[in-house]
Design a protein around this motif. Sequence first.
Motif, mmCIF file in Angstrom:
data_model
loop_
_atom_site.group_PDB
_atom_site.id
_atom_site.type_symbol
_atom_site.label_atom_id
_atom_site.label_comp_id
_atom_site.label_asym_id
_atom_site.label_seq_id
_atom_site.Cartn_x
_atom_site.Cartn_y
_atom_site.Cartn_z
ATOM 1 N N TYR A 103 9.810 -21.913 -11.225
ATOM 2 C CA TYR A 103 8.573 -21.135 -11.087
ATOM 3 C C TYR A 103 8.834 -19.850 -10.300
ATOM 4 O O TYR A 103 8.291 -18.780 -10.621
ATOM 5 N N ARG A 104 9.650 -19.974 -9.258
ATOM 6 C CA ARG A 104 9.960 -18.777 -8.457
ATOM 7 C C ARG A 104 10.724 -17.757 -9.289
ATOM 8 O O ARG A 104 10.532 -16.541 -9.134
ATOM 9 N N ASN A 105 11.608 -18.228 -10.173
ATOM 10 C CA ASN A 105 12.346 -17.296 -11.032
ATOM 11 C C ASN A 105 11.400 -16.551 -11.962
ATOM 12 O O ASN A 105 11.582 -15.361 -12.232
ATOM 13 N N VAL A 106 10.377 -17.275 -12.466
ATOM 14 C CA VAL A 106 9.363 -16.599 -13.284
ATOM 15 C C VAL A 106 8.662 -15.533 -12.446
ATOM 16 O O VAL A 106 8.406 -14.413 -12.911
ATOM 17 N N SER A 172 1.254 -19.337 -8.590
ATOM 18 C CA SER A 172 0.837 -19.743 -7.243
ATOM 19 C C SER A 172 0.282 -21.161 -7.247
ATOM 20 O O SER A 172 0.596 -21.965 -6.364
ATOM 21 N N ARG A 173 -0.562 -21.472 -8.247
ATOM 22 C CA ARG A 173 -1.180 -22.804 -8.285
ATOM 23 C C ARG A 173 -0.132 -23.892 -8.464
ATOM 24 O O ARG A 173 -0.161 -24.922 -7.784
ATOM 25 N N ASN A 174 0.807 -23.654 -9.363
ATOM 26 C CA ASN A 174 1.817 -24.681 -9.623
ATOM 27 C C ASN A 174 2.779 -24.844 -8.456
ATOM 28 O O ASN A 174 3.203 -25.965 -8.155
ATOM 29 N N LEU A 175 3.129 -23.762 -7.787
ATOM 30 C CA LEU A 175 3.964 -23.886 -6.590
ATOM 31 C C LEU A 175 3.232 -24.651 -5.498
ATOM 32 O O LEU A 175 3.831 -25.455 -4.774
ATOM 33 N N ALA A 176 1.918 -24.403 -5.387
ATOM 34 C CA ALA A 176 1.137 -25.134 -4.384
ATOM 35 C C ALA A 176 1.078 -26.619 -4.717
ATOM 36 O O ALA A 176 1.177 -27.470 -3.821
ATOM 37 N N ILE A 188 -5.561 -25.772 -4.076
ATOM 38 C CA ILE A 188 -5.708 -24.455 -3.446
ATOM 39 C C ILE A 188 -7.112 -23.912 -3.646
ATOM 40 O O ILE A 188 -7.581 -23.075 -2.883
ATOM 41 N N TYR A 189 -7.820 -24.395 -4.670
ATOM 42 C CA TYR A 189 -9.187 -23.939 -4.890
ATOM 43 C C TYR A 189 -10.158 -24.541 -3.872
ATOM 44 O O TYR A 189 -11.208 -23.977 -3.587
ATOM 45 N N VAL A 201 5.392 -15.379 -3.930
ATOM 46 C CA VAL A 201 3.956 -15.178 -4.164
ATOM 47 C C VAL A 201 3.448 -13.997 -3.357
ATOM 48 O O VAL A 201 2.667 -13.176 -3.854
ATOM 49 N N ASP A 202 3.892 -13.883 -2.102
ATOM 50 C CA ASP A 202 3.480 -12.748 -1.271
ATOM 51 C C ASP A 202 3.906 -11.427 -1.898
ATOM 52 O O ASP A 202 3.143 -10.450 -1.912
#
Length: 697
Positions: A103-106, A172-176, A188-189, A201-202
Amino acid sequence: MVAFGKKLKERQIQEWQGYYINYKVMKKKVKEYADQIQAGALNQRYVLKDFSRMLDKEIEKVVLFLLEQQGVFARRISQLNEQQDSLQEQPDISKVTELREAYRNVGRDLLKLLFFVEINAIGLRKILKKFDKRFGYKFTDYYVKTRANHPYSQLQQVFNNVGLGAVVGAISRNLADLQDREGSYLSIYDQPALPLQDSVVDSMEAAIDRLSYSTNFLNFSVQRSLIMLEELPSPVEEHADDQRYHFMSLLLNLANTFLYMINTYIVVPTADDYSMSLGAAATVCGIVIGAMAVAQVFSSVYFSAWSNRSYFRPLVFSSIVLFVGNVMYALAYDLKSIPVLLIGRIFCGLGSARAVNRRYISDCVPLKIRMQASAGFVSASALGMACGPALAGLLQTNFKIYKLTFNQDTLPGWVMAFAWLLYLIWLWISFREPAQETDEVNNFSQIANAAENDALERGVVQPLLLNSVGAEQDNEGGQEGDGSEEAQEESRRPANSIVEAYRLLTPSVKVQLLIYFMLKYAMEVLLSESSVVTTYYFSWSTSTVAIFLACLGLTVLPVNILVGSYISNIFEDRQILLASEIMVCLGILLSFQVIIPYSVPQYVCSGLLMFVSAEVLEGVNLSLLSRVMSSRLSRGTYNGGLLSTEAGTIARVIADVTITLAGYLGQSKLLNVTLLPSLLICIASIFATCRTYNSLY
């Protein structure tokens, strides 16, 4: 320094090279248009049509590629979501770690796409600016308005972050969800106040912020803060800002701004009474109030220079000087000394650290919250302006402790002295001196910024161009790469003196500084003589004057919200500018005392009209000023914020001196005599505005 076209080529992602706007070809085409028009081979109508078609094709190329890449990201995230669903049934820590990194690579690849959009937006803005310099501004007004607001607008897609924002949200949602939530079933919601702590994400959110086009209250407030935001920073500079930032230190800077504005206006309702109690005329209040502004003319310069080396020491010095100044102001009553009173106010002006407050925000606050901090600076100033007179209205008492008198005249000094003493203790305990910028960061910032010295507004487009002929020298030269490196470096360094900074001002910037001078002069006349005028005509008490001034101050934030969120989205800035000047002029005219008896409704309504119109004018004027100011004035001691502050401060000094001199003619003539210069300066600024914008459009 490398010219933009060459730098654009160097910073391009190689595999995407064919999808960038062809800045070099468009620049060459603009030059061909100019030569052919001069030779009589083309007419301007054909040039506008042909260049519009070229821009449409270039923008469409960027947009279609952008949409294609968004589809690629959607497929990648969808595939990763399937893997994540399978892990829900059979959890595997190693696979969870791999999935999180995927996910971070995306996200990292998305950052490349965001940078792609950013570079194209900068190139588009620069070519529009170059076209404007050669052919006039009406084309760009036409192009931006017709393309940006059309339902099939390709231009709007370049700056529309809805699709990209959706990708950021999915990542962001999937990393969370992949984080260890210690058994919590909340998403996160459910907890929006708790942001995801992930550097990727930042970075994505910061990039999205830079692409956001906004004419809302927040952006409007930033421009009013006189903090000249620089062009897009490099990643190294953003990291340096994060390292230097300290929330409590920012809060202390905003508190300093708030207290200083209270200190400025807390004496206004009682200055005339204080002067008379010491044996002087009531109109000496102009000198008493203006003494602070006189000292601020000088303090702004040395505090701006001092902030190049430190932030903590000038704030400590400011607090000590303001403490001493307020004590002297309070003691003048028992000493029966006008000189002590004036020296106390001069000391208060010498403690004006607003230049330090601005520099801290522009230098040490990270880009992602710099707009909020700048808006906080404006809000703190506005609240201080309202709280000052209101606090003076509450200090209606009279008692003595030993030989010290505490009454409505001296209590403002004692209260502010105590406030600055508490602030000094808080400052000493909580402030953290930011680390000085390293040479590595400075060197990197000189070569790594793709948008260097283009005075790029916060939102990449605002509204894609500067509204002034020659507002800033192009710095690129006639041909790509022309000019020595030393000459181009010279064109980018900060000004070294007030004289050099003044020489960088274009005619349109000088007109806007004249407007700023005019509105500050008119507002100072209204505020500083309010106590004398209302006492003479209406026999108002100190409390009544304080309430009137506090109500005026409370209009600042609502007016900013109204103009920043609504009016500026309906009308062009130059239209609001001229209309506001006319309304200020009308307010001044209605304030004159003519044959009919002077009444409270006339004074209150005309004063409110003048003050509110001046507030609107100030916001729009500074909004325009922040766009047309030379990039060389965005940093250094002699920056654009300092020049604007000096113009406003000098206006206040002259207004207060005018009040005192007019007092020699008698209080019956004070109102009309002081309003006359305001009227003449306002009329001059209206003519200058009409002349400037008629020559541009």
